[in-house]
Design a protein around this motif. Structure first.
Motif, PDB file in Angstrom:
ATOM      1  N   ALA A 128       0.595  -1.209   0.099  1.00 55.89           N
ATOM      2  CA  ALA A 128      -0.026   0.037   0.022  1.00 55.89           C
ATOM      3  C   ALA A 128       0.878   1.218   0.286  1.00 55.89           C
ATOM      4  O   ALA A 128       0.328   2.404  -0.364  1.00 55.89           O
ATOM      5  CB  ALA A 128      -0.978  -0.004   1.182  1.00 55.89           C
ATOM      6  N   ARG A 129       2.078   1.029   0.428  1.00 56.06           N
ATOM      7  CA  ARG A 129       3.011   2.180   0.350  1.00 56.06           C
ATOM      8  C   ARG A 129       3.601   2.713  -1.036  1.00 56.06           C
ATOM      9  O   ARG A 129       3.859   1.925  -1.828  1.00 56.06           O
ATOM     10  CB  ARG A 129       4.355   2.056   1.080  1.00 56.06           C
ATOM     11  CG  ARG A 129       3.843   1.431   2.511  1.00 56.06           C
ATOM     12  CD  ARG A 129       5.060   1.498   3.464  1.00 56.06           C
ATOM     13  NE  ARG A 129       4.825   1.177   4.813  1.00 56.06           N
ATOM     14  CZ  ARG A 129       5.555   1.179   5.690  1.00 56.06           C
ATOM     15  NH1 ARG A 129       6.905   1.709   5.605  1.00 56.06           N
ATOM     16  NH2 ARG A 129       5.235   0.797   7.150  1.00 56.06           N
ATOM     17  N   ALA A 130       3.450   3.853  -1.440  1.00 53.18           N
ATOM     18  CA  ALA A 130       3.906   4.442  -2.658  1.00 53.18           C
ATOM     19  C   ALA A 130       5.268   4.434  -2.697  1.00 53.18           C
ATOM     20  O   ALA A 130       5.840   5.018  -3.814  1.00 53.18           O
ATOM     21  CB  ALA A 130       3.092   5.856  -2.938  1.00 53.18           C
ATOM     22  N   VAL A 152       1.036   9.236   4.860  1.00 50.91           N
ATOM     23  CA  VAL A 152      -0.290  10.020   4.562  1.00 50.91           C
ATOM     24  C   VAL A 152      -1.285   9.175   3.187  1.00 50.91           C
ATOM     25  O   VAL A 152      -0.413   8.476   2.587  1.00 50.91           O
ATOM     26  CB  VAL A 152      -0.419  11.293   4.443  1.00 50.91           C
ATOM     27  CG1 VAL A 152       0.091  12.196   5.347  1.00 50.91           C
ATOM     28  CG2 VAL A 152       0.281  11.740   2.956  1.00 50.91           C
ATOM     29  N   LYS A 153      -2.350   9.150   3.415  1.00 48.25           N
ATOM     30  CA  LYS A 153      -3.124   8.530   2.285  1.00 48.25           C
ATOM     31  C   LYS A 153      -2.911   9.317   1.034  1.00 48.25           C
ATOM     32  O   LYS A 153      -3.216  10.654   1.087  1.00 48.25           O
ATOM     33  CB  LYS A 153      -4.639   8.464   2.457  1.00 48.25           C
ATOM     34  CG  LYS A 153      -5.202   7.754   1.390  1.00 48.25           C
ATOM     35  CD  LYS A 153      -6.915   7.715   1.657  1.00 48.25           C
ATOM     36  CE  LYS A 153      -7.648   7.167   0.613  1.00 48.25           C
ATOM     37  NZ  LYS A 153      -7.494   8.029  -0.877  1.00 48.25           N
ATOM     38  N   SER A 164      -7.850   4.413  -3.958  1.00 46.88           N
ATOM     39  CA  SER A 164      -7.328   3.287  -3.110  1.00 46.88           C
ATOM     40  C   SER A 164      -6.712   3.451  -2.028  1.00 46.88           C
ATOM     41  O   SER A 164      -6.407   4.700  -1.870  1.00 46.88           O
ATOM     42  CB  SER A 164      -6.247   2.452  -3.974  1.00 46.88           C
ATOM     43  OG  SER A 164      -6.915   2.054  -5.487  1.00 46.88           O
ATOM     44  N   MET A 165      -6.628   2.682  -1.044  1.00 47.50           N
ATOM     45  CA  MET A 165      -5.758   3.075   0.185  1.00 47.50           C
ATOM     46  C   MET A 165      -4.377   2.818  -0.074  1.00 47.50           C
ATOM     47  O   MET A 165      -3.874   1.694   0.123  1.00 47.50           O
ATOM     48  CB  MET A 165      -6.112   2.022   1.281  1.00 47.50           C
ATOM     49  CG  MET A 165      -5.316   2.599   2.536  1.00 47.50           C
ATOM     50  SD  MET A 165      -5.465   4.045   3.294  1.00 47.50           S
ATOM     51  CE  MET A 165      -7.109   3.915   3.718  1.00 47.50           C
ATOM     52  N   ARG A 166      -3.720   4.021  -0.633  1.00 50.23           N
ATOM     53  CA  ARG A 166      -2.453   3.757  -1.068  1.00 50.23           C
ATOM     54  C   ARG A 166      -1.487   4.906  -0.323  1.00 50.23           C
ATOM     55  O   ARG A 166      -1.981   6.106  -0.222  1.00 50.23           O
ATOM     56  CB  ARG A 166      -2.317   4.073  -2.344  1.00 50.23           C
ATOM     57  CG  ARG A 166      -0.763   4.011  -3.327  1.00 50.23           C
ATOM     58  CD  ARG A 166      -0.734   3.989  -4.655  1.00 50.23           C
ATOM     59  NE  ARG A 166       0.379   4.154  -5.199  1.00 50.23           N
ATOM     60  CZ  ARG A 166       1.133   2.770  -5.629  1.00 50.23           C
ATOM     61  NH1 ARG A 166       0.846   1.688  -5.281  1.00 50.23           N
ATOM     62  NH2 ARG A 166       2.405   3.049  -6.014  1.00 50.23           N
ATOM     63  N   LEU A 167      -0.555   4.718   0.257  1.00 53.44           N
ATOM     64  CA  LEU A 167       0.184   5.445   1.322  1.00 53.44           C
ATOM     65  C   LEU A 167       1.297   6.197   0.434  1.00 53.44           C
ATOM     66  O   LEU A 167       2.143   5.426  -0.577  1.00 53.44           O
ATOM     67  CB  LEU A 167       0.732   4.899   2.525  1.00 53.44           C
ATOM     68  CG  LEU A 167      -0.260   4.036   3.365  1.00 53.44           C
ATOM     69  CD1 LEU A 167       0.457   3.645   4.345  1.00 53.44           C
ATOM     70  CD2 LEU A 167      -1.571   5.011   4.013  1.00 53.44           C
TER      71      LEU A 167
END
Length: 500
Positions: A372-374, A399-400, A405-408
């Motif tokens: 989920a981490r960018a 942060v989101k 999508s729930m991508r950080l």
């Protein structure tokens, strides 16, 4: 002889300090040993003039320069020298009534061992011009080999009586020499009148560490091993040795930078809350940190030497002097047990920076999957304190990322001194410390027992240093430094990794 007018300070313009002793200093005669040298030219004379322009000098003061009699300038020549120094290195032009008053306060008196009468006459004349009983402050801007002889001269002539002395680094080169130097100083000045100066500790960001921790309920509860996984103190220098081979070959980066600068920063970062923001209380807590430090393990030290150093004029072609040092330090106390402190500094590196990074532990529950981490940089939970003048504080967090999508992704919360306050309120390190020495405040100066303890901690490394490893000028040091900090990574270079 007609006395020049006594300069008076202007109205104070600086913001309130952390400590209560923030009024103007008492009347002073300041004696600069080595007044025609590089330090006085680049820092001391411009710094004193900036204090005068800011209204932070005593209401009445005199500045007496001194150096050996051979080639000593006249009063007029010393004033011309000071004008040139301020014009070249100062933040304000040497002009107007402020400069005229400052220039009028300057005089010169040569001094050699056993022949100090010109200096004595200059000090007597300065004190007579001020009247009353002005304080005396002596700044030893001289090579370390001259410290003892200058201190002895001050004792033999009686000038030291009631005065304070500022001593430049290095404070010895090992435990034996530090003890000998302290003994020589204490034979003339008791510890309450000794100010061992480290310009790093005069930076605004050092006081701001105290404010950050102890004035904000958000941070102090996190400032321990339960929440911090590792700490890095990174002070790379872009410059090389700049022709100072004679000094550097006898000192090296570890003695020149780590013991006198980086360890002092470590003491401020790692200290327990003092009972008051006062000299004795602050230095007591620093001393506790130093006494909790484990002796250095040479296996946890990387010594480097930039390619081309041995070709510098005056350098031994087979020199093993380090121009780079990186090390892991452990502190055995309740707050920091198990938290590695990684320190790095060196010459001819990619950038010149002054940065402390506190790495925060990741949350125990992995609510968010790793994908989920960018970013794959692993630098998302950090507190970064930049000690560059005037400095900044950055909180790095996840942060989101906007979208369905729930991508950080990582983001920064930044406090910057330069954009938050008027530039005229800033004091450089030497300016701040000269002011505190005139006030008699020792909070930002190193104590003798702390100095000796740090050399004691360093003894295993000094006795058995690992061989130097080559590194390319413009790099971040030898390749082996990555293994030194594993499983963490160096936070400089300050580049975010791209997504995988």
């Amino acid at each position: 002889m007609t006395q020049p007018p006594v300069p008076s300070a202007q109205s104070p313009q600086s913001p309130p300090s952390l400590r209560s002793d923030d009024g103007p200093p008492a009347d002073h005669v300041i004696v600069l040993f080595g007044a025609t040298g590089d330090l006085a030219r680049r820092k001391l004379l411009p710094g004193l003039f900036h204090l005068a322009r800011a209204g932070l000098m005593p209401p009445r003061y005199r500045i007496v320069g001194t150096a050996p009699a051979a080639g000593a300038p006249t009063d007029a020549e010393f004033r011309a020298h000071a004008r040139q120094a301020v014009a070249e290195f100062g933040r304000s032009r040497p002009e107007g009534p402020e400069w005229e008053a400052f220039e009028a306060a300057l005089s010169f008196g040569a001094a050699d061992t056993g022949a100090a009468e010109p200096l004595l006459a200059a000090v007597r004349e300065a004190e007579a011009a001020l009247g009353g009983r002005p304080h005396r402050l002596f700044h030893l801007a001289v090579p370390p080999v001259a410290f003892r002889s200058v201190v002895a001269l001050l004792g033999d002539t009686g000038l030291a009586e009631g005065g304070r002395v500022i001593v430049e680094k290095p404070f010895g080169t090992d435990l034996a020499s530090a003890r000998a130097l302290n003994a020589a100083i204490h034979a003339v000045f008791d510890e309450s009148r000794v100010f061992r100066i480290d310009h790093f500790l005069g930076k605004e960001a050092v006081d701001n560490v105290l404010a950050l921790r102890f004035a904000n309920g958000l941070f102090e509860p996190l400032w321990n091993r339960e929440h911090i996984s590792h700490v890095q103190i990174d002070v790379p220098e872009h410059i090389d040795i700049q022709g100072r081979a004679r000094f550097f070959e006898g000192t090296g980066t570890f003695r020149d930078m780590v013991v006198t600068h980086l360890f002092q920063l470590l003491g401020f970062i790692a200290m327990e809350p003092p009972v008051a923001l006062e000299g004795d209380a602050l230095r007591d807590e620093q001393a506790k940190v130093f006494h909790s430090m484990r002796p250095l393990d040479p296996a946890h030290v990387v010594r480097g030497q930039y390619t081309g150093y041995r070709e510098e004029q005056g350098v031994d072609p087979a020199s093993e002097t380090e121009t780079f040092a990186a090390l892991r330090v452990g502190i055995d106390n309740w707050r920091w047990a198990g938290v590695p402190f990684h320190l790095r500094t060196g010459k001819a590196l990619a950038e010149g920076r002054h940065v402390v990074t506190l790495g925060l532990r990741e949350p125990v529950l992995r609510m968010f999957p790793l994908d989920a981490r960018a970013t794959a940089g692993g630098r998302c939970n950090e507190l970064v304190i930049d000690f560059g003048d005037p400095g900044s504080i950055t909180t790095r967090l996840l942060v989101k990322e906007p979208g369905p999508s729930m991508r950080l992704t990582d983001a920064d919360l930044v406090f910057n001194y330069r954009t938050s306050f008027a530039a005229q309120n800033f004091l450089e390190g030497y300016e701040h410390l000269l002011l505190e020495a005139m006030r008699g405040n020792q909070a930002l100066f190193t104590r003798s027992d702390g100095v000796e303890r740090l050399w004691e901690v360093a003894a295993p490394l000094l006795d058995a240093p690992p061989p130097v490893e080559p590194y390319a000028p413009g790099s971040w040091g030898p390749d082996s430094i990555e293994a030194l900090v594993a499983p963490y990574r160096w936070h400089l270079p300050d580049r975010r990794a791209t997504p995988s």
